[in-house]
Each structure stands twice: as structure tokens, then as C-alpha cells.
Design a protein around this motif. Structure first.
Motif, mmCIF file in Angstrom:
data_model
loop_
_atom_site.group_PDB
_atom_site.id
_atom_site.type_symbol
_atom_site.label_atom_id
_atom_site.label_comp_id
_atom_site.label_asym_id
_atom_site.label_seq_id
_atom_site.Cartn_x
_atom_site.Cartn_y
_atom_site.Cartn_z
ATOM 1 N N UNK A 70 -1.721 10.792 -10.247
ATOM 2 C CA UNK A 70 -2.060 9.362 -10.274
ATOM 3 C C UNK A 70 -0.814 8.492 -10.369
ATOM 4 N N UNK A 71 0.131 8.891 -11.207
ATOM 5 C CA UNK A 71 1.355 8.104 -11.366
ATOM 6 C C UNK A 71 2.153 8.074 -10.060
ATOM 7 N N UNK A 72 2.213 9.206 -9.382
ATOM 8 C CA UNK A 72 2.916 9.265 -8.104
ATOM 9 C C UNK A 72 2.243 8.342 -7.087
ATOM 10 N N UNK A 73 0.917 8.345 -7.057
ATOM 11 C CA UNK A 73 0.192 7.483 -6.132
ATOM 12 C C UNK A 73 0.349 6.014 -6.508
ATOM 13 N N UNK A 74 0.378 5.717 -7.812
ATOM 14 C CA UNK A 74 0.574 4.332 -8.250
ATOM 15 C C UNK A 74 1.915 3.801 -7.762
ATOM 16 N N UNK A 75 2.942 4.635 -7.812
ATOM 17 C CA UNK A 75 4.267 4.217 -7.347
ATOM 18 C C UNK A 75 4.272 3.957 -5.844
ATOM 19 N N UNK A 76 3.380 4.624 -5.124
ATOM 20 C CA UNK A 76 3.294 4.413 -3.678
ATOM 21 C C UNK A 76 2.766 3.020 -3.339
ATOM 22 N N UNK A 77 2.120 2.357 -4.298
ATOM 23 C CA UNK A 77 1.624 1.002 -4.051
ATOM 24 C C UNK A 77 2.760 0.028 -3.746
ATOM 25 N N UNK A 78 3.980 0.382 -4.186
ATOM 26 C CA UNK A 78 5.129 -0.477 -3.885
ATOM 27 C C UNK A 78 5.379 -0.579 -2.382
ATOM 28 N N UNK A 79 4.900 0.407 -1.626
ATOM 29 C CA UNK A 79 5.109 0.429 -0.183
ATOM 30 C C UNK A 79 4.011 -0.307 0.582
ATOM 31 N N UNK A 80 3.018 -0.821 -0.152
ATOM 32 C CA UNK A 80 1.911 -1.525 0.478
ATOM 33 C C UNK A 80 2.221 -3.022 0.468
ATOM 34 N N UNK A 81 1.875 -3.682 1.523
ATOM 35 C CA UNK A 81 2.074 -5.133 1.664
ATOM 36 C C UNK A 81 3.548 -5.522 1.587
ATOM 37 N N UNK A 82 4.388 -4.778 2.282
ATOM 38 C CA UNK A 82 5.811 -5.101 2.291
ATOM 39 C C UNK A 82 6.138 -6.213 3.282
ATOM 40 N N UNK A 83 5.225 -6.454 4.214
ATOM 41 C CA UNK A 83 5.468 -7.549 5.158
ATOM 42 C C UNK A 83 4.309 -8.546 5.094
#
Length: 107
Positions: free
Chosen positions: A26-39
Motif C-alpha cells: 500500500x505504501x509503495x502504491x501511495x507513493x505512485x500517486x505522485x506520478x498522477x496528474x503531473x500535467x
């Protein structure tokens, strides 16, 4: 046969490992949210910037009202559960001993 359920130390440890493993994923997936909505695909205007910022806060915000915050809360819960599982056998055995002593000491 009794209706008593007993866990071995190995079973408590396995539950703890499972909780920690799930927390890690879950923590690894939560960190992946940083890559969402970058533009900003909503447009270079006040409304577009507002929509993207609101979506980012909804997904990545630190508060418990965001998706990321809810995931973080679950990670904390699972890590606490893992610790409780590791302590469960000794805690339950200690509680049983205290209860038994009260029973035997009763007038």
C-alpha cells in the motif's frame, strides 16, 4: 473438544508478516500517486488550474480526506496490527494467568 481458539507463535508471526507485507504494498502504491496528474490537461486557465489542483489534493493530500491520506491511515493500522500480533501470545498468556490467579484467590 472445546470451542477455544488458540494461535501458535508461528501463526501470530505469520499474521504479522502478512500485515507488514500488505502495508508495504500500500505504501509503495501511495507513493505512485505522485506520478498522477503531473500535467494540466484541463486547460491553461483559472478553472483548469483549479480542477487539476483540486484533483491533486483529492488524490495526494496529506489529510485523511484524500485518497493518499486514507491509504496512509491503512498503512499505519496494518503496521500497528503487525505489532499487536507479535505481542498477542505473551499478552494473552499474561491475561490468562492474571485471570486464573484471581479465580484461585477468590474467597
Amino acid at each position: 473438544m472445546t470451542d477455544e481458539v488458540k494461535f501458535t507463535d508461528a501463526q501470530w508471526d505469520e499474521l504479522a508478516r502478512a500485515a507488514e507485507a500488505f502495508a508495504g504494498v500500500l505504501e509503495m502504491q501511495r507513493k505512485q500517486l505522485d506520478n498522477v496528474l503531473t500535467s494540466n490537461w484541463a486547460g491553461d486557465c483559472g478553472e483548469g488550474h483549479g480542477v487539476i489542483e483540486n484533483l491533486r489534493l483529492l488524490l495526494q493530500g496529506a489529510g485523511s480526506g484524500s485518497f493518499g491520506g486514507a491509504i496512509k491511515s491503512e498503512v499505519v493500522y496494518l503496521l500497528d496490527l503487525a505489532q499487536r500480533c507479535r505481542n498477542a501470545n505473551s499478552t494473552l498468556s499474561g491475561d490468562d494467568l492474571v485471570a486464573a490467579n484471581k479465580f484461585f484467590d477468590a474467597p
